[in-house]
Design an enzyme around this catalytic site. Structure first.
Site, PDB file in Angstrom:
ATOM      1  N   THR A  76       5.838   0.602  -1.606  1.00 42.63           N
ATOM      2  CA  THR A  76       7.191   0.088  -1.366  1.00 42.63           C
ATOM      3  C   THR A  76       8.029   1.143  -0.652  1.00 42.63           C
ATOM      4  OG1 THR A  76       7.064  -1.349  -3.289  1.00 42.63           O
ATOM      5  CG2 THR A  76       9.275  -0.802  -2.502  1.00 42.63           C
ATOM      6  N   ASN A 164      -1.950  -9.625   0.463  1.00 42.12           N
ATOM      7  CA  ASN A 164      -2.183  -9.460  -0.972  1.00 42.12           C
ATOM      8  C   ASN A 164      -2.309 -10.778  -1.733  1.00 42.12           C
ATOM      9  OD1 ASN A 164       0.630  -9.121   0.000  1.00 42.12           O
ATOM     10  ND2 ASN A 164       1.120  -9.368  -2.155  1.00 42.12           N
ATOM     11  N   GLN A 203      -3.833  -3.043   0.456  1.00 46.18           N
ATOM     12  CA  GLN A 203      -4.954  -3.762  -0.162  1.00 46.18           C
ATOM     13  C   GLN A 203      -6.304  -3.399   0.476  1.00 46.18           C
ATOM     14  OE1 GLN A 203      -4.966  -5.783  -2.823  1.00 46.18           O
ATOM     15  NE2 GLN A 203      -2.760  -5.940  -3.126  1.00 46.18           N
ATOM     16  N   ALA A 224      -1.902   4.471  -4.538  1.00 41.05           N
ATOM     17  CA  ALA A 224      -3.014   4.841  -5.420  1.00 41.05           C
ATOM     18  C   ALA A 224      -3.401   3.703  -6.367  1.00 41.05           C
ATOM     19  CB  ALA A 224      -2.637   6.088  -6.230  1.00 41.05           C
ATOM     20  N   HIS A 225      -2.414   2.939  -6.852  1.00 35.94           N
ATOM     21  CA  HIS A 225      -2.744   2.048  -7.975  1.00 35.94           C
ATOM     22  C   HIS A 225      -3.479   0.776  -7.581  1.00 35.94           C
ATOM     23  CE1 HIS A 225       0.385  -1.252  -8.110  1.00 35.94           C
ATOM     24  NE2 HIS A 225       1.060  -0.422  -7.348  1.00 35.94           N
ATOM     25  N   THR A 261      10.701  16.509  -5.554  1.00 37.09           N
ATOM     26  CA  THR A 261       9.596  17.278  -6.133  1.00 37.09           C
ATOM     27  C   THR A 261       8.324  16.460  -6.117  1.00 37.09           C
ATOM     28  OG1 THR A 261      11.153  18.451  -7.529  1.00 37.09           O
ATOM     29  CG2 THR A 261       8.835  18.505  -8.219  1.00 37.09           C
ATOM     30  N   CYS A 349       4.805  -9.602  -7.661  1.00 37.69           N
ATOM     31  CA  CYS A 349       6.195  -9.237  -7.425  1.00 37.69           C
ATOM     32  C   CYS A 349       7.109 -10.448  -7.417  1.00 37.69           C
ATOM     33  CB  CYS A 349       6.330  -8.527  -6.087  1.00 37.69           C
ATOM     34  SG  CYS A 349       4.968  -7.455  -5.770  1.00 37.69           S
TER      35      CYS A 349
HETATM   36  C1  LIG Z   1       1.116  -3.704  -4.127  1.00 36.91           C
HETATM   37  C2  LIG Z   1       1.548  -3.812  -2.717  1.00 36.91           C
HETATM   38  C3  LIG Z   1       2.724  -3.176  -2.269  1.00 36.91           C
HETATM   39  C4  LIG Z   1       3.636  -2.416  -3.204  1.00 36.91           C
HETATM   40  O1  LIG Z   1       3.030  -1.247  -3.648  1.00 36.91           O
HETATM   41  P1  LIG Z   1       3.719  -0.281  -4.720  1.00 36.91           P
HETATM   42  O2  LIG Z   1       2.950   0.998  -4.627  1.00 36.91           O
HETATM   43  O3  LIG Z   1       3.521  -0.961  -6.033  1.00 36.91           O
HETATM   44  O4  LIG Z   1       5.135  -0.109  -4.359  1.00 36.91           O
HETATM   45  C5  LIG Z   1       3.034  -3.274  -0.932  1.00 36.91           C
HETATM   46  N1  LIG Z   1       2.259  -3.962  -0.074  1.00 36.91           N
HETATM   47  C6  LIG Z   1       1.133  -4.591  -0.470  1.00 36.91           C
HETATM   48  C7  LIG Z   1       0.316  -5.329   0.535  1.00 36.91           C
HETATM   49  C8  LIG Z   1       0.750  -4.534  -1.800  1.00 36.91           C
HETATM   50  O5  LIG Z   1      -0.357  -5.171  -2.183  1.00 36.91           O
END
Ligand SMILES: *Cc1c(COP(=O)(O)O)cnc(C)c1O
Length: 410
Positions: A76, A164, A203, A224-225, A261, A349
Site C-alpha cells: 500500500t 488479486n 501477487q 513480504a506477507h 527507522t 480489503c
Molecule cells: C495485498 C495487496 C496489496 C496491499 O499490500 P499491503 O502490503 O497489505 O499493503 C496491494 N496490491 C495487491 C495486488 C495486493 O494483493
C-alpha cells in the site's frame, strides 16, 4: 467460530503464513541484535549489515541496483509513494508545469492504486488527469487501448502484474515494450516528459520471475506477507534517474525516498522470503498449478451452474474464482468457515463493504454474479486432501443455499 476441528486455509492472496525459515531468520533481530540501522555503534552496524544483505537479495532478483531498492511498510505504501511521489516531484518541476500531468491505470487495480489516483484527481484538479483503462471479460488490459490513450504528457502507466481477485496475469512484458518504443519516440521528438512504467507485482513473486530490465519496468511494488514473510514490510523498486519525491519526510532514510527507522526484523524476513520465492518458484508453480487444475475440474464436475471468473490461459497458478449461481457469497463464506475452511469474497480489503467487487463488474459480471462469487487462493502448503474436503463441504452448502433461495429469481 468453526465447529470443525479441521482447518483449511484457502486465502493465500489475502496473506500467507510465515515460513518457519523466515521466522527463524527474523528472531535474533528482536531481542539480541536490536540496534537501529542508522546508529554508528556495533549494534547499529550489525542491523545495517543485515538490511543491506536483504537489499542485495532483492536487487538481484529484480535485476536492479541496491540503491534502487526502497524498503517501505508494505505494498500500500509503495503504491502510494509511486503515485504521489511522482506527482509531487513533477508537478513542481519547471519543465513539466505547462500541462496537466496524465496518469494511466486500469479499472481492476488494488484500491490503494485506484484511491491514490482518485485522491490526486480530486485534490489537484488543475494539475492532473487520470485514465482508467477498461479490461476485457478475462480481465486483460488491451495494448491498443493503452497505446491510444498515451499522450504527450502521460508520465505514469501503472498496471498490476497479477490481479488479486481473479488471478489474471497482465501482459506486462508487452506493455513494457510499447512503453519503451514511446520513450524512444519522445527522445527523438524532444518531448522531455518522462514516461514511467510501474507494476504492482504484490501477487507475483512466488510464481513469476520479476526481471525489471527484461520487463522494462521503472518501478515495481512487492511486499513480504504475500510471499510467506511478515506483514508490514515491502519494497518499492525505483530505477535511478526516476523523478520522484519522498512523501514521508524525516531522517532521509532509504536514499531520501522514504524516511523512518528501518523495520530490521521485517526487512530480514522479506529478504529471506524473497530468496525462498526465487529458489522454490519452479517447484511451487508446478505443484500449485496441478492443484488449481484439479480443483477447477472437480468443482465444475461436482457442482452445477458455476462460472469461473477471469482467464483460463492468463491466470496465476494459485487463484480460483467461481460464481455459484443462486447463492450469496457472504453466506457461502460463513458456512465454509463453520467447516474450518477459509476463503474470500472479492478481496479482503473490500469485503467489509456491501459494494460488489469493482473487478468483477469491470469484467462484465452482473451485480448478482459478483455477489455470488468466491475466491479460493492456494499456496505452497495446500494439499489435494484439503481440496477434496473443501469440494465436499462446498457442494452441500451450495445445494442447501439454493434450496433456501428457490423461488427467488436469479
Ligand atoms: C495485498 C495487496 C496489496 C496491499 O499490500 P499491503 O502490503 O497489505 O499493503 C496491494 N496490491 C495487491 C495486488 C495486493 O494483493
Amino acid at each position: 467460530m468453526s465447529k470443525s476441528s479441521k482447518k483449511v486455509y484457502l486465502d493465500y492472496a489475502a496473506t500467507t503464513p510465515v515460513d518457519k525459515e523466515v521466522m527463524e531468520a527474523m528472531l535474533p533481530f528482536f531481542c539480541i541484535n536490536y540496534g537501529n540501522a542508522s546508529s554508528l555503534h556495533s549494534f547499529g552496524q550489525k542491523s545495517k549489515e543485515v538490511v543491506e544483505s536483504s537489499r542485495t537479495v532483492i536487487a538481484k532478483g529484480l535485476n536492479m541496483e541496491n540503491r534502487e531498492i526502497i524498503f517501505t511498510s508494505g505494498a500500500t505504501e509503495s503504491n502510494n509513494l509511486t503515485i504521489k511521489g511522482i506527482f509531487n516531484a513533477l508537478s513542481r518541476h519547471p519543465n513539466f508545469s505547462t500541462k496537466k500531468l496524465h496518469f494511466i491505470t486500469s479499472k481492476i487495480e488494488h484500491p490503494c492504486i485506484l484511491d491514490s489516483m482518485k485522491y490526486l484527481e480530486k485534490t489537484f484538479k488543475d494539475l492532473v488527469e487520470v485514465t482508467y483503462l477498461d479490461v476485457d471479460e478475462e480481465g486483460l488490459v488491451d495494448l491498443k487501448d493503452l497505446e491510444r490513450v498515451i499522450q504527450k504528457n502521460t508520465v505514469l502507466v501503472s498496471i498490476m502484474f497479477v490481479n488479486n481477485e481473479i488471478g489474471t496475469t497482465e501482459p506486462i512484458k508487452k506493455i513494457g515494450q510499447l512503453i519503451k518504443t514511446i520513450k524512444n519516440q519522445r527522445f527523438k521528438s524532444h518531448n522531455k516528459y518522462p514516461l514511467y512504467f510501474h507494476s504492482d507485482a504484490t501477487q507475483a513473486p512466488s510464481y513469476y520471475k520479476l526481471d525489471t530490465k527484461d520487463l522494462n519496468l521503472d518501478l515495481i511494488t512487492i511486499n513480504a506477507h504475500k510471499i510467506y514473510g511478515p506483514k508490514g514490510v515491502g519494497v518499492l523498486g525505483v530505477k535511478k534517474n526516476t523523478i520522484i519525491e519522498e512523501t514521508s519526510h524525516g531522517g532521509g532514510h532509504e536514499f531520501k525516498k522514504r524516511s523512518g527507522t528501518l523495520n530490521v526484523p521485517g526487512i530480514v524476513g522479506l529478504g529471506k522470503a524473497f530468496e525462498l520465492a526465487e529458489k522454490q518458484r519452479k517447484e511451487n508453480v508446478k505443484k500449485v498449478r496441478q492443484l488449481q487444475d484439479y480443483f477447477i475440474n472437480k468443482i465444475k464436475s461436482q457442482i452445477k451452474d458455476v462460472g469461473l471468473n477471469g482467464s483460463t490461459k492468463h491466470r496465476t497458478p494459485n487463484n480460483i474464482n467461481f460464481s455459484f449461481e443462486g447463492t450469496e457469497g457472504e453466506s457461502v463464506l460463513l458456512m465454509l468457515d463453520q467447516e474450518g475452511i477459509a476463503v474470500s469474497t472479492g478481496s479482503a480489503c473490500s469485503s467489509n463493504s456491501l459494494e460488489p467487487s469493482h473487478v468483477l463488474l469491470a469484467i462484465g459480471k452482473t451485480h448478482l454474479q459478483a455477489h455470488s462469487s468466491i475466491r479460493f487462493t492456494l499456496g505452497k502448503f495446500s494439499t489435494k486432501k484439503q481440496l477434496d474436503y473443501t469440494v465436499d463441504k462446498l457442494k452441500s452448502i451450495i445445494e442447501k443455499l439454493r434450496k433456501i433461495s428457490k423461488g427467488v429469481k436469479f
